[in-house]
Write a protein that holds these residues in place. Structure first.
Motif, mmCIF file in Angstrom:
data_model
loop_
_atom_site.group_PDB
_atom_site.id
_atom_site.type_symbol
_atom_site.label_atom_id
_atom_site.label_comp_id
_atom_site.label_asym_id
_atom_site.label_seq_id
_atom_site.Cartn_x
_atom_site.Cartn_y
_atom_site.Cartn_z
ATOM 1 N N ASN A 125 0.975 -1.319 0.094
ATOM 2 C CA ASN A 125 -0.068 0.108 0.037
ATOM 3 C C ASN A 125 0.790 1.163 0.196
ATOM 4 N N GLU B 146 -1.256 -0.833 -9.111
ATOM 5 C CA GLU B 146 -2.141 -1.757 -9.315
ATOM 6 C C GLU B 146 -2.036 -3.061 -9.005
ATOM 7 N N TYR C 140 -3.270 -6.993 -9.803
ATOM 8 C CA TYR C 140 -4.350 -8.001 -10.571
ATOM 9 C C TYR C 140 -3.894 -9.140 -10.241
ATOM 10 N N ASN D 126 -8.532 -9.836 -12.548
ATOM 11 C CA ASN D 126 -9.359 -9.256 -11.600
ATOM 12 C C ASN D 126 -8.409 -8.049 -10.686
ATOM 13 N N LYS D 127 -9.186 -7.122 -10.624
ATOM 14 C CA LYS D 127 -8.324 -5.928 -9.946
ATOM 15 C C LYS D 127 -8.528 -6.130 -8.307
ATOM 16 N N ASN E 129 -8.830 -5.117 -4.765
ATOM 17 C CA ASN E 129 -8.953 -3.999 -4.126
ATOM 18 C C ASN E 129 -8.755 -4.193 -2.698
ATOM 19 N N ASN E 130 -7.654 -3.272 -2.437
ATOM 20 C CA ASN E 130 -7.054 -3.478 -0.878
ATOM 21 C C ASN E 130 -7.435 -2.173 0.248
#
Lengths: 288, 114
Positions: free
Chosen positions: B82, B87, B89, B110-111, B113-114
């Motif tokens: 982070n 990005e 995937y 798939n992206k 999301n964190n």
């Protein structure tokens, strides 16, 4: 004397044996039972006992402050990848920290002070003859060992070694189990006469041997004619000290959170066998 | 742009390593230079603890724009990742590196999301 009730395979009856044995023995002598399966303690379900006090338990973790030259020594000395040096900060990952203090003690700028982090709660219950200690890990905590250690410390500091301590262990053979059994005098391994039960019993016996701990076996859900465990133990020269029958009444009582031995004389007899073995062991006799 | 892959080998035909922390290789593709470089991460096998943040730290130092992997990183690794503007995937576990790059370009991964 400290006796661990351990297993290898989960769901073999450690807690059933621990609670029944402790309550039965507490009718005659001082016993302290500790539920050290801190990830999911459940012995309390079977005990009618009053809460005396609770203590919050902490482990020490480093906290970074900006007075830091980012030399990276902390990351280098950490064996657990719990301290990561980034471009503008040192990141501490508390879940991975084993509280070894290396980063904190060796930091040239004193930028990693050790601070307490809450890991769980220890509940202390008391009744006539029986003391019961239960520790519960906080949700999100990953390491059971620090809380197990703190619970054992409490017992060491508050109970005479003459009091019989019974440790209800977590299943398996990993770090939490090692932490429970490593300073016990005797390990009682609860198993069931199934291939899975035997497989994990072998792992548990190997673990005990590596730690040079004497162990004996209790068969739960024993069935007449099923000698799977008996044959193995005879070949390995390991004592089977009790066999709890596979009995629907046991399941019924257990499901209702009841202890077994007052209702079922056969269970009481098997608990007596375990007591005899513990006493013989304690007084250095041999078991025939 | 720099794209990172978790990989079982060193070249375009290697399979994506589905594991993040314990990936055998970390491949870096520089799109401007059209250059694929590899980092041998196999010594991570000796780590009993913290494989995720260890691999994340190596990736952090490579300053990529995109990470393509299989199962996705865990929470400790995410804390480190982070700190990058990158990005992530996932879902490329059955693909080769070449196929994974194509899938990324087509937008079929798939992206994360964190």
């Amino acid at each position: 004397m400290k006796v661990a009730i351990a297993s290898g395979k989960g769901g073999t009856g450690k807690t059933t044996i621990s609670t029944n044995l402790s309550a039965y023995l507490a009718e005659k002598r001082s016993v302290v039972l500790a539920d050290l399966d801190v990830e999911e303690p459940n012995a309390k379900l079977f005990l009618d006992i009053e809460l005396a006090k609770s203590e919050i338990k902490y482990k020490m973790i480093p906290e970074w402050n900006e007075n830091c030259s980012l030399c990276g020594l902390c990351q280098e000395v950490c064996n657990f990848n719990a301290v990561i040096k980034l471009n503008t900060q040192i990141m501490v990952l508390p879940e991975l920290c084993h509280s070894c203090y290396a980063c904190s003690e060796l930091c040239p700028e004193n930028s990693l002070k050790m601070i307490p982090q809450k890991i769980g709660i220890m509940n202390i219950y008391k009744s006539d003859g029986l003391d019961f200690i239960e520790s519960k890990m906080d949700i999100g905590q990953e390491q059971a060992v620090p809380l197990i250690t703190k619970t054992k410390d409490y017992i060491k500091n508050n109970f005479d070694n003459k009091v019989l301590a019974i440790f209800d262990s977590p299943p398996g053979t990993s770090c939490p189990v090692i932490e429970v059994i490593k300073d016990c005098d005797l390990i009682l391994l609860v198993t069931e006469p199934t291939p899975f039960g035997l497989h994990d019993l072998k792992l548990a016996i190997e673990t005990a041997k590596q730690l040079h701990k004497p162990c004996a076996v209790i068969i739960n859900r024993a069935e007449q004619g099923n000698l799977l465990i008996n044959k193995f133990c005879a070949a390995e020269n390991i004592d089977i000290i009790a066999e709890i029958p596979n009995d629907r009444q046991i399941a019924t009582l257990y499901s209702g959170g009841q202890l077994l031995y007052n209702e079922l004389p056969e269970v009481k007899k098997q608990l007596q066998n375990i007591e005899d073995y513990i006493d013989l062991f304690n007084y250095g006799g041999s078991y025939a | 742009m720099k794209i990172i892959f978790t990989s079982k080998g060193k070249d375009w035909d290697s399979k994506i390593d589905p594991r993040f922390g314990r990936t055998e290789f970390i491949l870096t593709y520089d799109t401007e230079k059209d250059l694929l470089e590899n980092y041998d991460n196999s010594s991570v096998a000796e780590e009993a603890h913290g494989a995720g943040p260890r691999t994340a730290k190596i990736i952090y130092d490579l300053t990529p724009d995109v990470l393509i992997t299989g199962n996705g990183p865990g929470n400790n690794a995410i804390s480190v990742l982070n700190e990058l503007k990158m990005e992530i995937y996932t879902g490329a576990e059955n693909l080769s590196i070449k196929e994974a790059l194509e899938a990324y370009k087509k937008g079929t991964l798939n992206k994360f999301n964190n």
